[in-house]
Design a protein around this motif. Structure first.
Motif, PDB file in Angstrom:
ATOM      1  N   MET B   1      37.174  35.758  30.205  1.00  0.00           N
ATOM      2  CA  MET B   1      36.570  35.051  31.333  1.00  0.00           C
ATOM      3  C   MET B   1      35.068  34.979  31.132  1.00  0.00           C
ATOM      4  SD  MET B   1      38.925  34.138  33.284  1.00  0.00           S
ATOM      5  CE  MET B   1      40.010  34.439  34.664  1.00  0.00           C
ATOM      6  N   GLY B   2      34.522  33.814  31.311  1.00  0.00           N
ATOM      7  CA  GLY B   2      33.099  33.656  31.041  1.00  0.00           C
ATOM      8  C   GLY B   2      32.282  33.558  32.304  1.00  0.00           C
ATOM      9  N   LEU B   3      31.139  32.923  32.130  1.00  0.00           N
ATOM     10  CA  LEU B   3      30.197  32.823  33.231  1.00  0.00           C
ATOM     11  C   LEU B   3      30.429  31.529  34.008  1.00  0.00           C
ATOM     12  CD1 LEU B   3      26.466  33.676  32.758  1.00  0.00           C
ATOM     13  CD2 LEU B   3      27.152  31.753  34.170  1.00  0.00           C
ATOM     14  N   VAL B   4      30.412  31.641  35.319  1.00  0.00           N
ATOM     15  CA  VAL B   4      30.609  30.487  36.190  1.00  0.00           C
ATOM     16  C   VAL B   4      29.382  30.322  37.082  1.00  0.00           C
ATOM     17  CG1 VAL B   4      31.950  29.589  38.127  1.00  0.00           C
ATOM     18  CG2 VAL B   4      33.112  30.738  36.251  1.00  0.00           C
ATOM     19  N   VAL B   5      28.870  29.097  37.185  1.00  0.00           N
ATOM     20  CA  VAL B   5      27.820  28.807  38.163  1.00  0.00           C
ATOM     21  C   VAL B   5      28.473  28.071  39.326  1.00  0.00           C
ATOM     22  CG1 VAL B   5      25.681  27.559  38.629  1.00  0.00           C
ATOM     23  CG2 VAL B   5      25.996  28.705  36.428  1.00  0.00           C
ATOM     24  N   GLN B   6      28.285  28.575  40.533  1.00  0.00           N
ATOM     25  CA  GLN B   6      28.818  27.918  41.733  1.00  0.00           C
ATOM     26  C   GLN B   6      27.658  27.444  42.590  1.00  0.00           C
ATOM     27  OE1 GLN B   6      31.281  30.878  43.707  1.00  0.00           O
ATOM     28  NE2 GLN B   6      33.037  30.349  42.411  1.00  0.00           N
ATOM     29  N   LYS B   7      27.782  26.240  43.118  1.00  0.00           N
ATOM     30  CA  LYS B   7      26.744  25.745  44.024  1.00  0.00           C
ATOM     31  C   LYS B   7      27.344  25.422  45.389  1.00  0.00           C
ATOM     32  CE  LYS B   7      24.449  22.314  46.153  1.00  0.00           C
ATOM     33  NZ  LYS B   7      24.930  21.123  46.873  1.00  0.00           N
ATOM     34  N   TYR B   8      26.696  25.933  46.454  1.00  0.00           N
ATOM     35  CA  TYR B   8      27.163  25.670  47.816  1.00  0.00           C
ATOM     36  C   TYR B   8      26.098  24.896  48.582  1.00  0.00           C
ATOM     37  CZ  TYR B   8      30.841  28.987  46.747  1.00  0.00           C
ATOM     38  OH  TYR B   8      31.914  29.608  46.165  1.00  0.00           O
ATOM     39  N   GLY B   9      26.502  23.795  49.180  1.00  0.00           N
ATOM     40  CA  GLY B   9      25.571  22.957  49.938  1.00  0.00           C
ATOM     41  C   GLY B   9      25.331  23.491  51.337  1.00  0.00           C
ATOM     42  N   GLY B  10      24.397  22.861  52.025  1.00  0.00           N
ATOM     43  CA  GLY B  10      23.997  23.305  53.355  1.00  0.00           C
ATOM     44  C   GLY B  10      25.133  23.332  54.364  1.00  0.00           C
ATOM     45  N   SER B  11      26.075  22.375  54.280  1.00  0.00           N
ATOM     46  CA  SER B  11      27.161  22.350  55.268  1.00  0.00           C
ATOM     47  C   SER B  11      28.114  23.528  55.048  1.00  0.00           C
ATOM     48  CB  SER B  11      27.918  21.025  55.207  1.00  0.00           C
ATOM     49  OG  SER B  11      28.428  20.807  53.913  1.00  0.00           O
ATOM     50  N   SER B  12      28.180  24.058  53.816  1.00  0.00           N
ATOM     51  CA  SER B  12      29.066  25.198  53.545  1.00  0.00           C
ATOM     52  C   SER B  12      28.484  26.504  54.070  1.00  0.00           C
ATOM     53  CB  SER B  12      29.312  25.333  52.036  1.00  0.00           C
ATOM     54  OG  SER B  12      29.895  24.171  51.512  1.00  0.00           O
ATOM     55  N   VAL B  13      27.161  26.568  54.246  1.00  0.00           N
ATOM     56  CA  VAL B  13      26.511  27.803  54.716  1.00  0.00           C
ATOM     57  C   VAL B  13      25.737  27.522  56.009  1.00  0.00           C
ATOM     58  CG1 VAL B  13      26.351  28.920  52.453  1.00  0.00           C
ATOM     59  CG2 VAL B  13      24.526  27.379  53.181  1.00  0.00           C
ATOM     60  N   ALA B  14      26.327  26.694  56.883  1.00  0.00           N
ATOM     61  CA  ALA B  14      25.601  26.241  58.067  1.00  0.00           C
ATOM     62  C   ALA B  14      25.373  27.341  59.093  1.00  0.00           C
ATOM     63  CB  ALA B  14      26.342  25.076  58.716  1.00  0.00           C
ATOM     64  N   ASP B  15      26.232  28.369  59.107  1.00  0.00           N
ATOM     65  CA  ASP B  15      26.072  29.457  60.075  1.00  0.00           C
ATOM     66  C   ASP B  15      26.595  30.754  59.465  1.00  0.00           C
ATOM     67  OD1 ASP B  15      28.804  29.116  60.088  1.00  0.00           O
ATOM     68  OD2 ASP B  15      28.842  28.090  62.013  1.00  0.00           O
ATOM     69  N   ALA B  16      26.511  31.837  60.262  1.00  0.00           N
ATOM     70  CA  ALA B  16      26.922  33.150  59.743  1.00  0.00           C
ATOM     71  C   ALA B  16      28.381  33.122  59.280  1.00  0.00           C
ATOM     72  CB  ALA B  16      26.718  34.222  60.813  1.00  0.00           C
ATOM     73  N   GLU B  17      29.249  32.426  60.017  1.00  0.00           N
ATOM     74  CA  GLU B  17      30.655  32.342  59.627  1.00  0.00           C
ATOM     75  C   GLU B  17      30.807  31.678  58.269  1.00  0.00           C
ATOM     76  OE1 GLU B  17      33.168  33.955  60.929  1.00  0.00           O
ATOM     77  OE2 GLU B  17      31.481  34.731  62.095  1.00  0.00           O
ATOM     78  N   VAL B  27      33.160  36.415  45.839  1.00  0.00           N
ATOM     79  CA  VAL B  27      33.710  37.705  45.427  1.00  0.00           C
ATOM     80  C   VAL B  27      35.054  37.510  44.722  1.00  0.00           C
ATOM     81  CG1 VAL B  27      34.712  39.836  46.343  1.00  0.00           C
ATOM     82  CG2 VAL B  27      32.446  39.097  47.101  1.00  0.00           C
ATOM     83  N   ASP B  28      35.841  36.523  45.181  1.00  0.00           N
ATOM     84  CA  ASP B  28      37.118  36.235  44.518  1.00  0.00           C
ATOM     85  C   ASP B  28      36.887  35.844  43.057  1.00  0.00           C
ATOM     86  OD1 ASP B  28      38.564  36.823  46.742  1.00  0.00           O
ATOM     87  OD2 ASP B  28      38.843  34.748  47.395  1.00  0.00           O
ATOM     88  N   ALA B  29      35.884  35.009  42.816  1.00  0.00           N
ATOM     89  CA  ALA B  29      35.587  34.593  41.439  1.00  0.00           C
ATOM     90  C   ALA B  29      35.186  35.800  40.598  1.00  0.00           C
ATOM     91  CB  ALA B  29      34.475  33.545  41.430  1.00  0.00           C
ATOM     92  N   LYS B  30      34.412  36.684  41.192  1.00  0.00           N
ATOM     93  CA  LYS B  30      33.982  37.900  40.496  1.00  0.00           C
ATOM     94  C   LYS B  30      35.192  38.784  40.177  1.00  0.00           C
ATOM     95  CE  LYS B  30      31.018  41.373  39.552  1.00  0.00           C
ATOM     96  NZ  LYS B  30      30.098  41.384  38.414  1.00  0.00           N
ATOM     97  N   LYS B  31      36.099  38.905  41.164  1.00  0.00           N
ATOM     98  CA  LYS B  31      37.303  39.727  40.961  1.00  0.00           C
ATOM     99  C   LYS B  31      38.194  39.157  39.857  1.00  0.00           C
ATOM    100  CE  LYS B  31      37.947  41.657  45.630  1.00  0.00           C
ATOM    101  NZ  LYS B  31      38.644  41.311  46.895  1.00  0.00           N
TER     102      LYS B  31
END
Lengths: 426, 426
Positions: B1-17, B27-31
């Motif tokens: 398993m190699g290195l993965v870059v993930q990008k999350y946009g503003g709508s994915s992190v819009a609030d604490a939830e 964390v799933d990708a890391k696991k």
């Protein structure tokens, strides 16, 4: 005209209007021929809002990331302030703590400044810019991580920059007119102090005065940087804090007051360790247990040992927020130390009278205790330094006690005369 | 398993939830055994709110300070995301663009990445951390000032880091399931594309598809970094963008489609320069005036010159937002160029058919025009590349035109068969 460092707190830059008002004040200083470095806090409640957000994603936000988060606040205020200044036709550049060369240790959330290397600030000033610097933040020497200096850290940033840049004065702009002889919310007749020595200011800050933090005054004294605390709303002359008053600090009209002011503090609690064997090493064992729990204590009093039992009581005060931790630490040490029981009391208050004049004016202590007695206030603990007397009373008596003492020492704004002390010794 | 870059946009992190949901996915990708680098945008509308604040203090916020301001947004989201990951029991460290080694030129507000030196990221990964990097921002090579990459710049940050770290894949998480054969808001039967080549994706991005920015795809093609566009909400397999489909990209079931998709764009306007003398240098003079005004044009069409007058018309399309500037520039050049008049039309739309298959499948152009004709759509301008045909129509015809073309080329999700083209030539 030399270099001036100005610091503006969160309430001064709470919204766009505040930022524009502050920008105007900064430009005025520049027009008066000063080189101007401005240290700015986060806007209004930004920091609290960020802390709240952190609490929503994690019950125990950790140091490094928490600092990264909080420093976003000053980034916003400093960039907006620079824009507002440019909009008034003057050149301004903003700098993060790291860019400004504020080097700290690695203790996240309460880092200490260990060096300031303001090369980029100097260059910006030499090019005719007003330099805007993020308060409260730095970069760690070893790991190059972003750190914060803890609550009120922006004042320390300002004084540290003033020292590194050899400024004429560090102006701390806030939402009050200066340092008062007592908290004006408690004592209606409290007077603004025109000038106060570093020493007296340090004692006031240590005794509960909130206007300047102890750490910031300490830094200013070490590098002999005069501080001018004043309102960002009124523009009036505020309080000068320095070694000796100079002309611009109102030297003509300032006489060294015997008493600088009355401070109070209701944020502490009292722990009493009951029935401690009166033999060497007992007190040491108690305070070692407290120190190992990383709790700072304030006043300590040990009663005279009862002749029959050879047992004594030891009382000390500490921040209420550390109360639980202290009790836990002492319970664990109980067997080793061998005391009988613990008493915890968080309904206490501390009143402190501060003034270098008490060194040479006998009778201050007596007058202080008489004033408290006349007001019907009972004294539970007493502690003194060369230029301060502090007592602990019931919390509900604190406001009355502060007013009584303020009046007794002629600090009320109606009477301009200081009282004269008689008697022998303190 | 190699290195993965993930990008999350503003709508994915819009609030604490949202932040907690994204943290779990990371964390799933890391696991799963990957080293994980995460690029994150500012939360929800943060950037717009900061722009609004800037507008309140200054009508023309300037480059350097504006960038300083905007970068506060990612600082907040990245720190919160790192905290949320730690709260799940995994190690995470956040890095600003500068700390991550994203080196740019000095063009504030739309800087270009010129180098990536991710030494600190590499160290953090080697120590077992998940690395969280602020998207959209960098540090200028010459002045060490904070820069931003312009809207959508976080995607470019992700691809650039993936290239510098030799990642297996750059995953772009967004609020849609992937790249579709047409905009699903216009074409109900639009299908998600499983795999698309860099070339076709570049044409779609240039033709109005909003899912990936042209600049980001270009960067990925140059360094041959596969992109996987997918939803941060559903977790479903999305669209792979790469040179050739591999097994994990669904190679078994992917056949090279003749047509990848239909894109449309209603953000452009059309300028027609009427009565241009038909002699050498005239077109050059017109487009020099436009270029000097720093306006990017899209399609250009010159009519056949009228035999009697030796005058011709030149039409071109450009972003509506540059319309005023273009007309002003041409009016100023009128005397020198010698045209008769200008016509400006912002009620146009562009429909583009994209697919490498059209190189080897004659008849695509004919089918395209037939479909438009059957739908009663009039064509005003035509432009083609090797793998794309674009036409300009009335703006109000665009949605109908897109649906008609989508159906004609068998892209509707009901029919799985692609149409077969006959006829000679395009």
């Amino acid at each position: 005209m030399g270099l001036v460092v100005q610091k503006y707190g969160g309430s001064s830059v709470a919204d766009a209007e505040g930022i524009k008002r502050v920008a105007k004040r900064i430009v005025d200083a520049k027009k008066n021929g000063h080189q101007v470095v401005v240290v700015v806090s986060a806007m209004g409640d930004t920091t609290d809002e960020l802390i709240d957000l952190a609490g929503q994603v994690s019950p125990m936000p950790t140091g490094r990331e928490f600092d990264m988060l909080l420093t976003a606040g000053e980034r916003i205020s400093m960039a907006l302030l620079a824009m507002a200044i440019k909009n008034l036709g003057h050149e301004a550049q903003s700098f993060t703590g790291s860019q400004a060369g504020v080097i700290t240790d690695s203790v996240h959330n309460k880092a200490r400044i260990i060096d300031v290397t303001p090369g980029r600030i100097r260059t910006a000033l030499d090019e005719g810019n007003i330099a805007i610097v993020a308060g409260f933040q730095g970069v760690s020497q070893d790991k190059k991580d972003i750190t914060t200096l803890g609550r009120g850290g922006s004042d320390t940033t300002a004084v540290a920059l003033a020292a590194a840049l050899d400024a004429e004065v560090c102006e701390i702009y806030t939402d009050v007119d200066g340092v008062f002889t007592a908290d004006p919310r408690v004592v209606k007749k409290a007077k603004k102090i025109d000038w106060i020595s570093f020493e007296d200011m340090l004692e006031l800050a240590a005794s509960g005065s909130k206007v300047l933090l102890h750490r910031c005054v300490e830094y200013a004294r070490r590098y002999n940087i005069p501080i001018h605390v004043r309102s960002s709303f009124s523009g009036l002359r505020g309080t000068w804090v320095s070694n000796e008053p100079h002309v611009e600090q109102g030297a003509q009209k300032v006489e060294h007051a015997i008493i600088s002011g009355v401070a109070h503090d209701v944020s502490e609690a009292k722990v009493t360790v009951v029935g401690v064997p009166d033999k060497p090493g007992e007190a040491a064992a108690i305070f070692r247990a407290i120190a190992d729990a990383e709790i700072n204590i304030d006043m300590v009093v040990q009663n005279v040992s009862a002749a029959t039992t050879h047992l004594t009581d030891i009382s000390f005060t500490l921040p209420k927020t550390d109360g639980r931790k202290a009790i836990d630490a002492l319970e664990k040490a109980k067997a080793a130390v061998g005391f009988e029981s613990l008493r915890y009391d968080d309904q206490i208050g501390k009143i402190s009278l501060v003034g270098a004049g008490m060194k040479t004016n006998p009778g201050v202590t007596a007058s202080f205790f008489e004033a408290l007695s006349d007001a019907g206030v009972n004294i539970e603990l007493i502690s003194t330094s060369e230029i301060r007397i502090s007592v602990v009373t019931r919390a509900e008596d604190v406001n009355n006690a502060v007013r009584a003492v303020h009046t007794a020492f002629g600090l009320d704004s109606d009477s301009d005369e200081a009282v004269v002390y008689g008697g022998t010794g303190r």
